[in-house]
Design a protein around this motif. Structure first.
Motif, PDB file in Angstrom:
ATOM      1  N   LEU A   1       8.856  10.666   0.151  1.00 48.09           N
ATOM      2  CA  LEU A   1       9.451  11.975  -0.109  1.00 48.09           C
ATOM      3  C   LEU A   1       9.333  12.876   1.119  1.00 48.09           C
ATOM      4  CD1 LEU A   1       8.299  12.663  -3.788  1.00 48.09           C
ATOM      5  CD2 LEU A   1      10.531  11.862  -2.982  1.00 48.09           C
ATOM      6  N   THR A   2       8.233  12.743   1.840  1.00 44.39           N
ATOM      7  CA  THR A   2       8.034  13.525   3.063  1.00 44.39           C
ATOM      8  C   THR A   2       9.055  13.126   4.120  1.00 44.39           C
ATOM      9  OG1 THR A   2       5.695  13.811   2.589  1.00 44.39           O
ATOM     10  CG2 THR A   2       6.361  14.089   4.884  1.00 44.39           C
ATOM     11  N   TYR A   3       9.375  11.830   4.173  1.00 42.76           N
ATOM     12  CA  TYR A   3      10.318  11.327   5.169  1.00 42.76           C
ATOM     13  C   TYR A   3      11.775  11.411   4.702  1.00 42.76           C
ATOM     14  CZ  TYR A   3       6.398   9.439   7.823  1.00 42.76           C
ATOM     15  OH  TYR A   3       5.251   9.298   8.559  1.00 42.76           O
ATOM     16  N   GLY A   4      12.005  11.735   3.445  1.00 42.44           N
ATOM     17  CA  GLY A   4      13.374  11.826   2.950  1.00 42.44           C
ATOM     18  C   GLY A   4      13.940  10.505   2.455  1.00 42.44           C
ATOM     19  N   GLY A   5      13.102   9.558   2.107  1.00 36.06           N
ATOM     20  CA  GLY A   5      13.550   8.271   1.578  1.00 36.06           C
ATOM     21  C   GLY A   5      12.707   7.138   2.130  1.00 36.06           C
ATOM     22  N   THR A   6      13.036   5.934   1.685  1.00 41.63           N
ATOM     23  CA  THR A   6      12.276   4.764   2.111  1.00 41.63           C
ATOM     24  C   THR A   6      13.206   3.601   2.425  1.00 41.63           C
ATOM     25  OG1 THR A   6      10.559   3.172   1.483  1.00 41.63           O
ATOM     26  CG2 THR A   6      11.941   3.985  -0.299  1.00 41.63           C
ATOM     27  N   PRO A   7      12.887   2.815   3.451  1.00 42.66           N
ATOM     28  CA  PRO A   7      13.645   1.600   3.722  1.00 42.66           C
ATOM     29  C   PRO A   7      13.079   0.392   2.981  1.00 42.66           C
ATOM     30  CG  PRO A   7      12.116   1.970   5.501  1.00 42.66           C
ATOM     31  CD  PRO A   7      11.948   3.129   4.532  1.00 42.66           C
ATOM     32  N   VAL A   8      12.003   0.589   2.220  1.00 45.00           N
ATOM     33  CA  VAL A   8      11.295  -0.508   1.561  1.00 45.00           C
ATOM     34  C   VAL A   8      11.614  -0.511   0.070  1.00 45.00           C
ATOM     35  CG1 VAL A   8       9.009  -1.442   1.020  1.00 45.00           C
ATOM     36  CG2 VAL A   8       9.429  -0.376   3.246  1.00 45.00           C
ATOM     37  N   SER A   9      11.811  -1.686  -0.484  1.00 43.24           N
ATOM     38  CA  SER A   9      12.057  -1.830  -1.920  1.00 43.24           C
ATOM     39  C   SER A   9      11.073  -2.827  -2.507  1.00 43.24           C
ATOM     40  CB  SER A   9      13.475  -2.346  -2.180  1.00 43.24           C
ATOM     41  OG  SER A   9      14.433  -1.461  -1.661  1.00 43.24           O
ATOM     42  N   PHE A  10      10.768  -2.638  -3.780  1.00 43.11           N
ATOM     43  CA  PHE A  10       9.895  -3.555  -4.505  1.00 43.11           C
ATOM     44  C   PHE A  10      10.697  -4.199  -5.617  1.00 43.11           C
ATOM     45  CE2 PHE A  10       7.298  -0.195  -2.762  1.00 43.11           C
ATOM     46  CZ  PHE A  10       6.359  -0.931  -2.052  1.00 43.11           C
TER      47      PHE A  10
ATOM     48  N   TYR B   1       0.872  -1.174   0.000  1.00 43.67           N
ATOM     49  CA  TYR B   1       0.000   0.000   0.000  1.00 43.67           C
ATOM     50  C   TYR B   1       0.905   1.218   0.000  1.00 43.67           C
ATOM     51  CZ  TYR B   1      -4.640   2.044   0.764  1.00 43.67           C
ATOM     52  OH  TYR B   1      -5.837   2.695   0.616  1.00 43.67           O
ATOM     53  N   LEU B   2       1.009   1.892  -1.132  1.00 42.14           N
ATOM     54  CA  LEU B   2       1.909   3.029  -1.288  1.00 42.14           C
ATOM     55  C   LEU B   2       1.198   4.337  -0.991  1.00 42.14           C
ATOM     56  CD1 LEU B   2       3.638   2.087  -4.669  1.00 42.14           C
ATOM     57  CD2 LEU B   2       4.197   1.341  -2.353  1.00 42.14           C
ATOM     58  N   CYS B   3       1.936   5.273  -0.455  1.00 38.07           N
ATOM     59  CA  CYS B   3       1.449   6.626  -0.246  1.00 38.07           C
ATOM     60  C   CYS B   3       2.253   7.543  -1.150  1.00 38.07           C
ATOM     61  CB  CYS B   3       1.626   7.018   1.214  1.00 38.07           C
ATOM     62  SG  CYS B   3       1.066   8.689   1.531  1.00 38.07           S
ATOM     63  N   CYS B   4       1.551   8.393  -1.894  1.00 36.52           N
ATOM     64  CA  CYS B   4       2.205   9.263  -2.869  1.00 36.52           C
ATOM     65  C   CYS B   4       1.699  10.696  -2.713  1.00 36.52           C
ATOM     66  CB  CYS B   4       1.912   8.782  -4.288  1.00 36.52           C
ATOM     67  SG  CYS B   4       2.403   7.080  -4.597  1.00 36.52           S
ATOM     68  N   PRO B   5       2.556  11.695  -2.934  1.00 38.02           N
ATOM     69  CA  PRO B   5       2.104  13.075  -2.822  1.00 38.02           C
ATOM     70  C   PRO B   5       1.116  13.467  -3.926  1.00 38.02           C
ATOM     71  CG  PRO B   5       4.349  13.005  -3.612  1.00 38.02           C
ATOM     72  CD  PRO B   5       3.965  11.603  -3.256  1.00 38.02           C
ATOM     73  N   ASP B   6       1.091  12.731  -5.010  1.00 39.29           N
ATOM     74  CA  ASP B   6       0.153  12.966  -6.115  1.00 39.29           C
ATOM     75  C   ASP B   6      -0.247  11.600  -6.655  1.00 39.29           C
ATOM     76  OD1 ASP B   6      -1.237  13.621  -8.435  1.00 39.29           O
ATOM     77  OD2 ASP B   6       0.254  15.060  -9.143  1.00 39.29           O
ATOM     78  N   ALA B   7      -1.217  10.978  -5.992  1.00 41.98           N
ATOM     79  CA  ALA B   7      -1.600   9.601  -6.329  1.00 41.98           C
ATOM     80  C   ALA B   7      -2.106   9.476  -7.760  1.00 41.98           C
ATOM     81  CB  ALA B   7      -2.632   9.069  -5.339  1.00 41.98           C
ATOM     82  N   ALA B   8      -2.811  10.490  -8.260  1.00 46.51           N
ATOM     83  CA  ALA B   8      -3.303  10.421  -9.645  1.00 46.51           C
ATOM     84  C   ALA B   8      -2.138  10.331 -10.626  1.00 46.51           C
ATOM     85  CB  ALA B   8      -4.189  11.620  -9.963  1.00 46.51           C
ATOM     86  N   ALA B   9      -1.093  11.127 -10.413  1.00 51.96           N
ATOM     87  CA  ALA B   9       0.092  11.075 -11.276  1.00 51.96           C
ATOM     88  C   ALA B   9       0.828   9.748 -11.085  1.00 51.96           C
ATOM     89  CB  ALA B   9       1.019  12.254 -10.987  1.00 51.96           C
ATOM     90  N   ALA B  10       0.868   9.252  -9.855  1.00 53.00           N
ATOM     91  CA  ALA B  10       1.524   7.970  -9.596  1.00 53.00           C
ATOM     92  C   ALA B  10       0.805   6.840 -10.325  1.00 53.00           C
ATOM     93  CB  ALA B  10       1.571   7.686  -8.088  1.00 53.00           C
TER      94      ALA B  10
END
Length: 147
Positions: free
Chosen positions: A67-76, A8-17
Protein backbone atom coordinates in the motif's frame (compact mmCIF):
# COMPACT_ATOMS: atom_id res chain seq x y z
CA UNK A 1 15.48 -23.27 9.57
CA UNK A 2 15.25 -25.78 6.69
CA UNK A 3 11.90 -24.57 5.35
CA UNK A 4 12.75 -23.67 1.80
CA UNK A 5 11.07 -20.55 0.43
CA UNK A 6 8.82 -18.71 2.91
CA UNK A 7 6.84 -15.60 1.90
CA UNK A 8 7.35 -12.66 4.28
CA UNK A 9 4.61 -10.04 4.04
CA UNK A 10 4.73 -6.49 5.31
CA UNK A 11 1.44 -4.95 6.39
CA UNK A 12 0.49 -1.51 7.75
CA UNK A 13 -1.49 -3.26 10.52
CA UNK A 14 -0.02 -6.73 11.01
CA UNK A 15 -2.38 -7.59 13.88
CA UNK A 16 -5.41 -6.94 11.65
CA UNK A 17 -3.73 -8.82 8.79
CA UNK A 18 -3.23 -11.84 11.03
CA UNK A 19 -6.91 -11.77 11.93
CA UNK A 20 -7.84 -11.50 8.21
CA UNK A 21 -5.65 -14.48 7.22
CA UNK A 22 -6.95 -16.54 10.14
CA UNK A 23 -10.64 -15.74 9.64
CA UNK A 24 -10.73 -15.68 5.82
CA UNK A 25 -8.05 -18.17 4.72
CA UNK A 26 -8.10 -20.48 7.75
CA UNK A 27 -4.49 -19.76 8.77
CA UNK A 28 -3.33 -20.49 12.29
CA UNK A 29 -1.04 -18.24 14.26
CA UNK A 30 2.17 -19.96 15.36
CA UNK A 31 3.98 -17.09 17.08
CA UNK A 32 4.10 -13.30 17.34
CA UNK A 33 6.86 -10.93 18.43
CA UNK A 34 5.49 -7.56 19.54
CA UNK A 35 7.87 -4.65 20.21
CA UNK A 36 7.51 -2.12 23.03
CA UNK A 37 5.96 0.35 20.57
CA UNK A 38 3.17 -2.16 19.81
CA UNK A 39 4.32 -3.01 16.29
CA UNK A 40 4.71 -6.62 15.30
CA UNK A 41 8.33 -7.23 14.40
CA UNK A 42 7.71 -10.80 13.31
CA UNK A 43 4.80 -13.22 13.20
CA UNK A 44 4.52 -16.72 11.83
CA UNK A 45 1.31 -18.22 10.53
CA UNK A 46 0.61 -21.62 9.08
CA UNK A 47 -1.45 -21.33 5.89
CA UNK A 48 -2.45 -24.42 3.92
CA UNK A 49 0.19 -26.32 5.89
CA UNK A 50 2.99 -23.93 4.91
CA UNK A 51 4.67 -21.11 6.86
CA UNK A 52 3.80 -17.48 6.16
CA UNK A 53 5.75 -14.73 7.91
CA UNK A 54 4.59 -11.15 8.32
CA UNK A 55 5.38 -7.94 10.18
CA UNK A 56 4.22 -4.38 10.56
CA UNK A 57 5.82 -1.68 8.45
CA UNK A 58 9.14 -0.44 9.83
CA UNK A 59 10.09 2.37 7.42
CA UNK A 60 13.10 3.28 9.54
CA UNK A 61 14.75 0.05 8.33
CA UNK A 62 13.20 0.02 4.84
CA UNK A 63 10.36 -2.41 5.58
CA UNK A 64 7.24 -1.19 3.76
CA UNK A 65 4.15 -2.89 2.40
CA UNK A 66 2.49 -2.72 -1.01
CA UNK A 67 0.00 0.00 0.00
CA UNK A 68 2.93 2.32 0.72
CA UNK A 69 4.36 1.60 -2.73
CA UNK A 70 1.01 1.82 -4.52
CA UNK A 71 0.71 -1.88 -5.42
CA UNK A 72 2.66 -5.10 -5.64
CA UNK A 73 4.32 -7.07 -8.45
CA UNK A 74 4.02 -10.26 -6.37
CA UNK A 75 1.05 -12.63 -6.33
CA UNK A 76 0.20 -15.60 -4.15
CA UNK A 77 -1.68 -18.67 -5.37
CA UNK A 78 -3.80 -20.32 -2.70
CA UNK A 79 -5.53 -23.62 -3.40
CA UNK A 80 -8.95 -23.71 -1.75
CA UNK A 81 -11.90 -26.07 -1.95
CA UNK A 82 -14.42 -23.32 -2.78
CA UNK A 83 -12.88 -20.20 -4.33
CA UNK A 84 -16.29 -18.52 -4.69
CA UNK A 85 -16.98 -18.80 -0.95
CA UNK A 86 -13.47 -17.71 0.09
CA UNK A 87 -13.55 -14.73 -2.30
CA UNK A 88 -16.93 -13.66 -0.90
CA UNK A 89 -15.62 -14.01 2.65
CA UNK A 90 -12.52 -12.00 1.75
CA UNK A 91 -14.59 -9.20 0.21
CA UNK A 92 -16.84 -9.11 3.29
CA UNK A 93 -13.63 -8.70 5.36
CA UNK A 94 -12.37 -5.77 3.26
CA UNK A 95 -10.65 -7.29 0.21
CA UNK A 96 -11.37 -6.08 -3.30
CA UNK A 97 -11.99 -8.22 -6.37
CA UNK A 98 -9.35 -7.84 -9.05
CA UNK A 99 -10.78 -10.58 -11.29
CA UNK A 100 -13.99 -12.42 -10.34
CA UNK A 101 -13.93 -16.17 -9.76
CA UNK A 102 -14.67 -17.98 -13.02
CA UNK A 103 -13.88 -21.16 -14.92
CA UNK A 104 -10.36 -21.01 -16.38
CA UNK A 105 -8.86 -22.49 -19.54
CA UNK A 106 -6.83 -24.96 -17.47
CA UNK A 107 -9.95 -26.51 -15.91
CA UNK A 108 -9.65 -24.69 -12.60
CA UNK A 109 -12.09 -22.29 -11.04
CA UNK A 110 -10.19 -19.22 -9.89
CA UNK A 111 -10.33 -15.53 -9.16
CA UNK A 112 -8.05 -12.75 -7.92
CA UNK A 113 -8.47 -10.54 -4.86
CA UNK A 114 -6.39 -7.80 -3.27
CA UNK A 115 -6.44 -8.14 0.50
CA UNK A 116 -6.92 -5.02 2.67
CA UNK A 117 -3.11 -4.79 3.06
CA UNK A 118 -2.36 -4.63 -0.67
CA UNK A 119 -1.33 -8.25 -1.27
CA UNK A 120 -2.70 -10.02 -4.39
CA UNK A 121 -4.12 -13.54 -4.03
CA UNK A 122 -5.26 -16.01 -6.67
CA UNK A 123 -7.87 -18.25 -5.05
CA UNK A 124 -8.26 -21.45 -7.02
CA UNK A 125 -9.62 -24.94 -6.98
CA UNK A 126 -7.52 -26.94 -9.42
CA UNK A 127 -10.37 -29.22 -10.38
CA UNK A 128 -9.22 -31.81 -12.89
CA UNK A 129 -5.71 -31.86 -14.30
CA UNK A 130 -6.07 -31.71 -18.07
CA UNK A 131 -3.64 -33.40 -20.46
CA UNK A 132 -1.41 -30.94 -22.34
CA UNK A 133 -3.16 -31.62 -25.68
CA UNK A 134 -6.50 -30.60 -24.14
CA UNK A 135 -4.93 -27.49 -22.62
CA UNK A 136 -3.54 -26.51 -26.03
CA UNK A 137 -7.00 -26.98 -27.53
CA UNK A 138 -8.66 -24.90 -24.82
CA UNK A 139 -6.28 -21.94 -25.08
CA UNK A 140 -6.78 -21.84 -28.84
CA UNK A 141 -3.48 -20.25 -29.79
CA UNK A 142 -3.48 -17.61 -27.01
CA UNK A 143 -0.42 -19.34 -25.54
CA UNK A 144 2.24 -21.80 -26.61
CA UNK A 145 2.35 -24.59 -24.03
CA UNK A 146 5.60 -26.51 -23.76
CA UNK A 147 6.43 -29.57 -21.72
Amino acid sequence: MGRGLVPYLCCPDAAAAIEFYVSVFGATEVQRWTADDGRIGHAELSLAGEPLFLADEHPEIGVRGPLTYGGTPVSFVLGVADPDAIAAKAVAAGATVERPVAEQDDGSRAGWIIDPYGHRWNLQNRGVELPVDQLRERVGGKYTITE
